[in-house]
Structures are given as structure tokens and as C-alpha cells.
Motif scaffolding. Structure first.
Motif, PDB file in Angstrom:
ATOM      1  N   HIS A 209       0.833  -1.194   0.000  1.00  0.00           N
ATOM      2  CA  HIS A 209       0.000   0.000   0.000  1.00  0.00           C
ATOM      3  C   HIS A 209       0.875   1.254   0.000  1.00  0.00           C
ATOM      4  N   ALA A 210       1.917   1.244   0.821  1.00  0.00           N
ATOM      5  CA  ALA A 210       2.799   2.412   0.875  1.00  0.00           C
ATOM      6  C   ALA A 210       3.492   2.621  -0.462  1.00  0.00           C
ATOM      7  N   LEU A 211       3.836   1.529  -1.140  1.00  0.00           N
ATOM      8  CA  LEU A 211       4.498   1.675  -2.431  1.00  0.00           C
ATOM      9  C   LEU A 211       3.568   2.291  -3.462  1.00  0.00           C
ATOM     10  N   ARG A 212       2.272   1.984  -3.354  1.00  0.00           N
ATOM     11  CA  ARG A 212       1.327   2.482  -4.349  1.00  0.00           C
ATOM     12  C   ARG A 212       0.919   3.928  -4.106  1.00  0.00           C
ATOM     13  N   ARG A 213       1.175   4.461  -2.923  1.00  0.00           N
ATOM     14  CA  ARG A 213       0.736   5.831  -2.638  1.00  0.00           C
ATOM     15  C   ARG A 213       1.544   6.834  -3.447  1.00  0.00           C
ATOM     16  N   PRO A 214       0.889   7.923  -3.872  1.00  0.00           N
ATOM     17  CA  PRO A 214       1.626   8.940  -4.640  1.00  0.00           C
ATOM     18  C   PRO A 214       2.602   9.692  -3.741  1.00  0.00           C
ATOM     19  N   ARG A 215       3.750  10.028  -4.328  1.00  0.00           N
ATOM     20  CA  ARG A 215       4.802  10.712  -3.568  1.00  0.00           C
ATOM     21  C   ARG A 215       5.196  11.990  -4.285  1.00  0.00           C
ATOM     22  N   ARG A 220       8.243  12.215  -0.092  1.00  0.00           N
ATOM     23  CA  ARG A 220       7.208  12.262   0.935  1.00  0.00           C
ATOM     24  C   ARG A 220       5.842  11.979   0.319  1.00  0.00           C
ATOM     25  N   PHE A 221       4.933  11.469   1.153  1.00  0.00           N
ATOM     26  CA  PHE A 221       3.568  11.238   0.694  1.00  0.00           C
ATOM     27  C   PHE A 221       2.858  12.570   0.515  1.00  0.00           C
ATOM     28  N   LEU A 222       1.905  12.594  -0.418  1.00  0.00           N
ATOM     29  CA  LEU A 222       1.253  13.851  -0.763  1.00  0.00           C
ATOM     30  C   LEU A 222       0.008  14.111   0.063  1.00  0.00           C
ATOM     31  N   ASN A 223      -0.831  13.093   0.314  1.00  0.00           N
ATOM     32  CA  ASN A 223      -2.159  13.331   0.877  1.00  0.00           C
ATOM     33  C   ASN A 223      -2.114  13.880   2.291  1.00  0.00           C
ATOM     34  N   THR A 224      -1.112  13.525   3.076  1.00  0.00           N
ATOM     35  CA  THR A 224      -1.120  13.913   4.488  1.00  0.00           C
ATOM     36  C   THR A 224      -0.950  15.407   4.685  1.00  0.00           C
ATOM     37  N   LYS A 225      -0.526  16.117   3.652  1.00  0.00           N
ATOM     38  CA  LYS A 225      -0.304  17.552   3.827  1.00  0.00           C
ATOM     39  C   LYS A 225      -1.603  18.343   3.802  1.00  0.00           C
ATOM     40  N   LYS A 226      -2.691  17.763   3.284  1.00  0.00           N
ATOM     41  CA  LYS A 226      -3.954  18.501   3.165  1.00  0.00           C
ATOM     42  C   LYS A 226      -4.700  18.429   4.486  1.00  0.00           C
ATOM     43  N   GLU A 227      -4.777  19.576   5.204  1.00  0.00           N
ATOM     44  CA  GLU A 227      -5.473  19.629   6.482  1.00  0.00           C
ATOM     45  C   GLU A 227      -6.156  20.981   6.600  1.00  0.00           C
ATOM     46  N   SER A 228      -7.153  21.063   7.499  1.00  0.00           N
ATOM     47  CA  SER A 228      -7.858  22.329   7.697  1.00  0.00           C
ATOM     48  C   SER A 228      -7.085  23.207   8.664  1.00  0.00           C
ATOM     49  N   SER A 229      -7.484  24.501   8.738  1.00  0.00           N
ATOM     50  CA  SER A 229      -6.736  25.456   9.563  1.00  0.00           C
ATOM     51  C   SER A 229      -6.881  25.122  11.044  1.00  0.00           C
ATOM     52  N   GLY A 230      -8.105  24.738  11.485  1.00  0.00           N
ATOM     53  CA  GLY A 230      -8.302  24.431  12.895  1.00  0.00           C
ATOM     54  C   GLY A 230      -7.419  23.298  13.363  1.00  0.00           C
ATOM     55  N   LYS A 231      -7.332  22.255  12.548  1.00  0.00           N
ATOM     56  CA  LYS A 231      -6.512  21.107  12.929  1.00  0.00           C
ATOM     57  C   LYS A 231      -5.045  21.495  12.983  1.00  0.00           C
ATOM     58  N   ASP A 303       5.302   5.913   6.026  1.00  0.00           N
ATOM     59  CA  ASP A 303       6.028   7.092   5.550  1.00  0.00           C
ATOM     60  C   ASP A 303       7.352   7.211   6.299  1.00  0.00           C
ATOM     61  N   GLY A 304       7.289   7.130   7.635  1.00  0.00           N
ATOM     62  CA  GLY A 304       8.511   7.223   8.416  1.00  0.00           C
ATOM     63  C   GLY A 304       9.487   6.115   8.068  1.00  0.00           C
ATOM     64  N   GLY A 305       8.952   4.907   7.910  1.00  0.00           N
ATOM     65  CA  GLY A 305       9.827   3.788   7.604  1.00  0.00           C
ATOM     66  C   GLY A 305      10.519   3.957   6.272  1.00  0.00           C
ATOM     67  N   GLU A 306       9.773   4.442   5.277  1.00  0.00           N
ATOM     68  CA  GLU A 306      10.371   4.592   3.955  1.00  0.00           C
ATOM     69  C   GLU A 306      11.475   5.633   3.974  1.00  0.00           C
ATOM     70  N   HIS A 307      11.226   6.736   4.662  1.00  0.00           N
ATOM     71  CA  HIS A 307      12.241   7.793   4.677  1.00  0.00           C
ATOM     72  C   HIS A 307      13.480   7.376   5.450  1.00  0.00           C
ATOM     73  N   GLY A 308      13.319   6.456   6.383  1.00  0.00           N
ATOM     74  CA  GLY A 308      14.473   6.067   7.182  1.00  0.00           C
ATOM     75  C   GLY A 308      14.773   7.018   8.322  1.00  0.00           C
ATOM     76  N   VAL A 309      13.927   8.029   8.500  1.00  0.00           N
ATOM     77  CA  VAL A 309      14.172   8.970   9.590  1.00  0.00           C
ATOM     78  C   VAL A 309      13.921   8.289  10.932  1.00  0.00           C
ATOM     79  N   ILE A 310      12.775   7.621  11.040  1.00  0.00           N
ATOM     80  CA  ILE A 310      12.408   6.958  12.294  1.00  0.00           C
ATOM     81  C   ILE A 310      12.467   5.462  12.040  1.00  0.00           C
ATOM     82  N   VAL A 311      13.590   4.875  12.383  1.00  0.00           N
ATOM     83  CA  VAL A 311      13.777   3.462  12.065  1.00  0.00           C
ATOM     84  C   VAL A 311      12.957   2.588  13.001  1.00  0.00           C
TER      85      VAL A 311
END
Lengths: 330, 91
Positions: A209-215, A220-231, A303-311
Motif C-alpha cells: 500500500h505504501a508503495l502504491r501511494r503517490p509521492r 514524501r507522501f502527498l495526501n497527508t499535507k492537506k489539512e484544515s486550519s483548525g486542525k 512514511d517514516g519507515g520509507e524515509h528512514g528517519v524513524i527506524v
């Protein structure tokens, strides 16, 4: 008395510095190779560990403990790297010969990666200074049993007699623990319990699933960046709360120690706070995306696993029990 | 590790693996000391006091005070963690 002790300590410090500066020359490394191969053949590692433990209160366990730890340690680093590992291995026999107060040497003994001593030295500078001041007496006292220990082991004198080489001093408090850890590591090596090369993911379906997600750019993954102002505001407040906690800790090792503390009490809150602290430097959207929807946490873990930041985090999130097992095995 | 590097800095894979091994060894080092203390006192669970005590015993006294403060803040955060989990349950 005080001046004499301080002068002797400074002299040994200079010797250690000289050894660190010059490094381990190749001709010296050629010498111990047959010695290392000869020791394991003479006696089994178990007998050596037992002898070391029995002789511990007397003081001469140093020569007997050398062989069992060196034998299992030698094979793993050789296939990984070439010359640097060999040079690091050549330094190890000296470290076991003597003990004193030097945190940088302690790090060198704990792991074969001597190249990264500078990174730890920066963090432990203050403790090194305080250790030198408070344990000068113990350092002087600990030197006396060494001549007794050196007498039966004729081979130990050869590398120490060379002027270019100097023994590695360790903190007197940590000497027993280091010896215990060496025996434990040798035991784990014999039982093949060491975890070599962890799996980058635990579940195949989630990995796919992670491989199929758009980057986007940078992976980085694209969808997680879309959030509302309150959140976003909520995520920002959490980031502000976590920042002072991080600043209070001097080094990342203590931070991971904190995560180790958190495991028995509450895994869910630990993972939440840790992920929020990890992501506050990258993107507030990521941090916020983890909070409200429960199922979106899983793609973020990937996402974290792919980037290798948080092993370590993906494993902690996926299975708490396995994380505990990994920590115990390691 | 990124917190210690500038925004544009990158960390090599070998460096990450090396740090991982060093940290694992450090954790085992501290944990074995705490475990020995528990064995002496005939207890089966290693708690936070044991870990902090082992740090002090092994010569890392400078870490004891910051970790105590950190532990207090973490325990306070534990309540917020449970609240957030309740919110997730509601949704």
C-alpha cells in the motif's frame, strides 16, 4: 601525593591521545592476528568466561576474559567493512588490558565504530571532566592489580610494551558492566540470538500500500499535507509543548532511554508523544494528520519507515510486544 | 538524528545504522545493570527508578536530573494521551 597522582594521570592521558592520533599501524595489526586465532583454539569460550568471572574479585581476570570476547566479535565486522574495522579490532585488546576513567574509551570498547567517538565525546564532555576529578584515587588504585594480572599472561605484555601503542582506559564504574556485557554478547553470539538485518517492514500488504501511494519531491507522501486550519492549530500547540521536553535532554541516547522507560507504562501515549515530537521539525500537517483519524496513522508509519528517519517507530506502532522483544534481544 | 543536523543536511545510511547499533548497545548496557539490581532484590519488573539508578551507577550522573524532569513531564503527558485516545474512540 595529590601532585604525584595528577601527574601520573596526565601522563597516561597523553599516551591515550598519542595512540588516538597515530591510530593503529598495519605492522602492529599483523602481529595480533595469529594470537587471536590461537586463543580460541586453546580453550573454549565458556571456560574463559567462567575463569574471568571467578577471578573478577582478585583482579587478574583481564587476560583470561580477552579471548572469549574477541573470538565472536571478529567474524561479524570483517565482511561488512575492510580496513577501518581491522584497525578498530586491533585497538580492542589494549582496552581490556587496563581500566581507568575515560568515557571516550568506554564508547570505543562498547562498539567497534571508533570513527564516531567524536559524536559521543561532545555529549559526554562534562561527565568526562567530572569523572576525572572524582575518581583519580580509584584510577590510581586500580592500576596496582594490573601488574599481577600481566605476569601469568605472557602474550599481553607484547602489545603493551610498544611505545607507539597505549592502553584504552574506561570508567572504573563501567568496567564490571562492560565485562558482563561482553560475556552476554558472546553467549548470544553462540546461541545465534543476535538480530542481524531487520526487516524494513512487518506486513506485506501495508508495504505494498505504501508503495502504491503517490509521492512528491523528496519521496514524501502527498495526501497527508492537506489539512484544515483548525486542525493545524491543534498540531502546532502540541509541537510547542513537546519542544521544551526535547531541549532538556542533552543527547539522543537519553531520548531513546526515555522511550525505553515509557514502554511498560503506556505504549499508545508513548507512540503519540514520540511521533508528535519527531514530526514537529518536518511538517505540522503530518503531526496533525496522525491525531484525529486512527487508520491514517498506519500510512504515516510507513512514511517514516520509507524515509528512514524513524527506524524504530514503525515496529513500535505495529506490534508493541515485538518491540519489547527486540529491545530485550538487542 | 535530523534534529542535530541542519535542514539541508543529509545522513548517510551507514551512519544511521552505526548510530542504531551504538544506541542499542547503550540500551543493553543500561538495562543489564538495572536487571542485575532487580535480580539482587528478587524482583521481576524493571521500573523507572531502576533505570535512573543504573545510569547513576555507571557514571552518567548528568543524565539523572534531566531524565527525572523528563519523566515527570512524560507522566503528565500520559493523561493527555489517554484523553486523545478517548477522543479517537468517540470518533
Amino acid at each position: 601525593m595529590m601532585s604525584f597522582r595528577s601527574s601520573s594521570h596526565e601522563g597516561f592521558g597523553f599516551g591515550h591521545a598519542a595512540a588516538a592520533a597515530s591510530g593503529a599501524p598495519l605492522p602492529w595489526w599483523a602481529g595480533p592476528a595469529p594470537m587471536l586465532s590461537g586463543e580460541p583454539l586453546a580453550l573454549s569460550p565458556e571456560a574463559h568466561c567462567r575463569d574471568g568471572r571467578i577471578q573478577a574479585p582478585q583482579g587478574p581476570p583481564v587476560p583470561s576474559v580477552k579471548a572469549p570476547v574477541l573470538a565472536p566479535q571478529q567474524p561479524p565486522p570483517l565482511p561488512e567493512r575492510g580496513i577501518p574495522e581491522l584497525l578498530n579490532l586491533s585497538v580492542d585488546p589494549q582496552g581490556k588490558g587496563k581500566k581507568g576513567s575515560d568515557h571516550s574509551a568506554t564508547i570505543a570498547l562498547q562498539s567497534p565504530f571508533a570513527i564516531y567517538n567524536a559524536h559521543f565525546e561532545l555529549g559526554l564532555g562534562q561527565s568526562m571532566i567530572s569523572a576525572d576529578n572524582s575518581y583519580a584515587d580509584q584510577h590510581y588504585g586500580l592500576l596496582s592489580p594490573y601488574p599481577v594480572g600481566a605476569t601469568p599472561g605472557g602474550r599481553l605484555l607484547i602489545p603493551l610494551n610498544r611505545p607507539t601503542e597505549a592502553p584504552i582506559y574506561v570508567n572504573a564504574k563501567q568496567y564490571d558492566a562492560i565485562m558482563r556485557r561482553r560475556c552476554a554478547r558472546a553467549k548470544a553470539e553462540r546461541e545465534n540470538r543476535l538480530v542481524k538485518g531487520r526487516k524494513p517492514y512487518l506486513h506485506e500488504s501495508r508495504h505494498q500500500h505504501a508503495l502504491r501511494r503517490p509521492r512528491g519531491s523528496g519521496g514524501r507522501f502527498l495526501n497527508t499535507k492537506k489539512e484544515s486550519s483548525g486542525k493545524d492549530a491543534g498540531g502546532g500547540s502540541k509541537a510547542m509543548f513537546s519542544n521544551p521536553l526535547m531541549r532538556q535532554v542533552a543527547s539522543p541516547s537519553s531520548e531513546i532511554q526515555q522511550s525505553d522507560l515509557g514502554n511498560p507504562s503506556s505504549v499508545s501515549s508513548l507512540s503519540g508523544s514520540e511521533v508528535s515530537s519527531m514530526y514537529d521539525h518536518e511538517d505540522a500537517g503530518h503531526c496533525h494528520g496522525l491525531d484525529h483519524p486512527f487508520f491514517t496513522r498506519l500510512p504515516s508509519i510507513m512514511d517514516g519507515g520509507e524515509h528512514g528517519v524513524i527506524v524504530g517507530n514503525p515496529f513500535k506502532w505495529a506490534a508493541a510486544s515485538e518491540v519489547c522483544c527486540d529491545l530485550l534481544k538487542a | 538524528m535530523r534534529r542535530a543536523v541542519t535542514e539541508n543536511g543529509k545522513i548517510a545510511r551507514d551512519a544511521r545504522e552505526s548510530i542504531q547499533e551504538c544506541v542499542s548497545e547503550f540500551i543493553s548496557f543500561i538495562t543489564s545493570e538495572a536487571s542485575d539490581k532487580c535480580v539482587k532484590e528478587r524482583r521481576k519488573t524493571i521500573n523507572d527508578d531502576d533505570i535512573i539508578w543504573s545510569l547513576g551507577t555507571l557514571g552518567f550522573e548528568e543524565y539523572v536530573e534531566p531524565l527525572k524532569i523528563y519523566l515527570n513531564n512524560y507522566q503528565e503527558g500520559d493523561i493527555k494521551g489517554s484523553k486523545s485516545s478517548d477522543q479517537n474512540g468517540k470518533k
